[in-house]
Design a protein around this motif. Sequence first.
Motif, PDB file in Angstrom:
ATOM      1  N   GLY A 191     -22.334  59.398 118.797  1.00  0.00           N
ATOM      2  CA  GLY A 191     -22.542  59.565 120.231  1.00  0.00           C
ATOM      3  C   GLY A 191     -23.966  59.932 120.596  1.00  0.00           C
ATOM      4  O   GLY A 191     -24.216  60.463 121.675  1.00  0.00           O
ATOM      5  N   ARG A 192     -24.897  59.647 119.709  1.00  0.00           N
ATOM      6  CA  ARG A 192     -26.306  59.975 119.932  1.00  0.00           C
ATOM      7  C   ARG A 192     -27.050  58.748 120.459  1.00  0.00           C
ATOM      8  O   ARG A 192     -26.846  57.637 119.983  1.00  0.00           O
ATOM      9  N   ALA A 193     -27.932  58.996 121.399  1.00  0.00           N
ATOM     10  CA  ALA A 193     -28.787  57.924 121.901  1.00  0.00           C
ATOM     11  C   ALA A 193     -29.897  57.679 120.884  1.00  0.00           C
ATOM     12  O   ALA A 193     -30.281  58.581 120.150  1.00  0.00           O
ATOM     13  N   HIS A 237     -34.790  62.366 116.117  1.00  0.00           N
ATOM     14  CA  HIS A 237     -34.455  63.775 115.914  1.00  0.00           C
ATOM     15  C   HIS A 237     -32.999  63.994 116.307  1.00  0.00           C
ATOM     16  O   HIS A 237     -32.575  63.625 117.387  1.00  0.00           O
ATOM     17  N   ASP A 238     -32.229  64.571 115.409  1.00  0.00           N
ATOM     18  CA  ASP A 238     -30.831  64.897 115.663  1.00  0.00           C
ATOM     19  C   ASP A 238     -30.747  66.398 115.877  1.00  0.00           C
ATOM     20  O   ASP A 238     -30.856  67.176 114.942  1.00  0.00           O
ATOM     21  N   ARG A 239     -30.581  66.813 117.126  1.00  0.00           N
ATOM     22  CA  ARG A 239     -30.547  68.243 117.445  1.00  0.00           C
ATOM     23  C   ARG A 239     -29.374  68.954 116.785  1.00  0.00           C
ATOM     24  O   ARG A 239     -29.481  70.107 116.388  1.00  0.00           O
ATOM     25  N   ALA A 240     -28.246  68.264 116.663  1.00  0.00           N
ATOM     26  CA  ALA A 240     -27.069  68.897 116.070  1.00  0.00           C
ATOM     27  C   ALA A 240     -27.330  69.261 114.607  1.00  0.00           C
ATOM     28  O   ALA A 240     -26.888  70.307 114.142  1.00  0.00           O
ATOM     29  N   LEU A 241     -28.039  68.400 113.909  1.00  0.00           N
ATOM     30  CA  LEU A 241     -28.353  68.664 112.510  1.00  0.00           C
ATOM     31  C   LEU A 241     -29.656  69.435 112.352  1.00  0.00           C
ATOM     32  O   LEU A 241     -29.934  69.991 111.298  1.00  0.00           O
ATOM     33  N   GLY A 242     -30.453  69.456 113.431  1.00  0.00           N
ATOM     34  CA  GLY A 242     -31.750  70.099 113.352  1.00  0.00           C
ATOM     35  C   GLY A 242     -32.693  69.376 112.419  1.00  0.00           C
ATOM     36  O   GLY A 242     -33.547  69.977 111.778  1.00  0.00           O
ATOM     37  N   SER A 243     -32.534  68.063 112.333  1.00  0.00           N
ATOM     38  CA  SER A 243     -33.331  67.275 111.390  1.00  0.00           C
ATOM     39  C   SER A 243     -34.039  66.139 112.108  1.00  0.00           C
ATOM     40  O   SER A 243     -33.562  65.639 113.111  1.00  0.00           O
ATOM     41  N   THR A 244     -35.171  65.755 111.557  1.00  0.00           N
ATOM     42  CA  THR A 244     -35.886  64.580 112.028  1.00  0.00           C
ATOM     43  C   THR A 244     -35.856  63.557 110.905  1.00  0.00           C
ATOM     44  O   THR A 244     -36.183  63.870 109.768  1.00  0.00           O
ATOM     45  N   PHE A 245     -35.427  62.354 111.228  1.00  0.00           N
ATOM     46  CA  PHE A 245     -35.370  61.271 110.266  1.00  0.00           C
ATOM     47  C   PHE A 245     -36.537  60.339 110.535  1.00  0.00           C
ATOM     48  O   PHE A 245     -36.852  60.049 111.667  1.00  0.00           O
ATOM     49  N   ARG A 246     -37.175  59.892 109.484  1.00  0.00           N
ATOM     50  CA  ARG A 246     -38.270  58.951 109.644  1.00  0.00           C
ATOM     51  C   ARG A 246     -38.365  58.081 108.402  1.00  0.00           C
ATOM     52  O   ARG A 246     -37.709  58.333 107.410  1.00  0.00           O
ATOM     53  N   CYS A 247     -39.230  57.095 108.484  1.00  0.00           N
ATOM     54  CA  CYS A 247     -39.432  56.209 107.337  1.00  0.00           C
ATOM     55  C   CYS A 247     -39.905  57.039 106.152  1.00  0.00           C
ATOM     56  O   CYS A 247     -40.725  57.939 106.304  1.00  0.00           O
ATOM     57  N   ALA A 248     -39.394  56.725 105.001  1.00  0.00           N
ATOM     58  CA  ALA A 248     -39.802  57.435 103.787  1.00  0.00           C
ATOM     59  C   ALA A 248     -41.239  57.095 103.441  1.00  0.00           C
ATOM     60  O   ALA A 248     -41.695  55.986 103.664  1.00  0.00           O
TER      61      ALA A 248
END
Length: 97
Positions: free
Chosen positions: A55-57, A70-81
């Motif tokens: 349900g995330r935009a 950035h997923d606030r629920a997980l408190g994580s930022t995902f990016r290219c490795a």
Amino acid sequence: MTDRDDARRMLAAAAADLKALGNMLDEERFEDSIFGFHAQQTAEKALKAWLSLRGRAYPKTQGPAGGQVHDRALGSTFRCAVPPKRTRVGSHGHCFR
């Protein structure tokens, strides 16, 4: 379109890119940059499907954040490795195999 429909659409697109990758294993016939582009597209579309199911935009295009999500629920930022030092990176940021 529901989140589940969007996730299905994105997974189908990721599967198509993955299938293309399987047909690009011959380094003589396909440039590394083309292979890298489809690898990146596969990962991005799979991530967007996951975000949609949660349900995330997600951004429809990459903005100045360089494709970071950035997923606030997980408190994580995902990016290219970040590629290993022995891996060459092309002008468009594609990693070479």
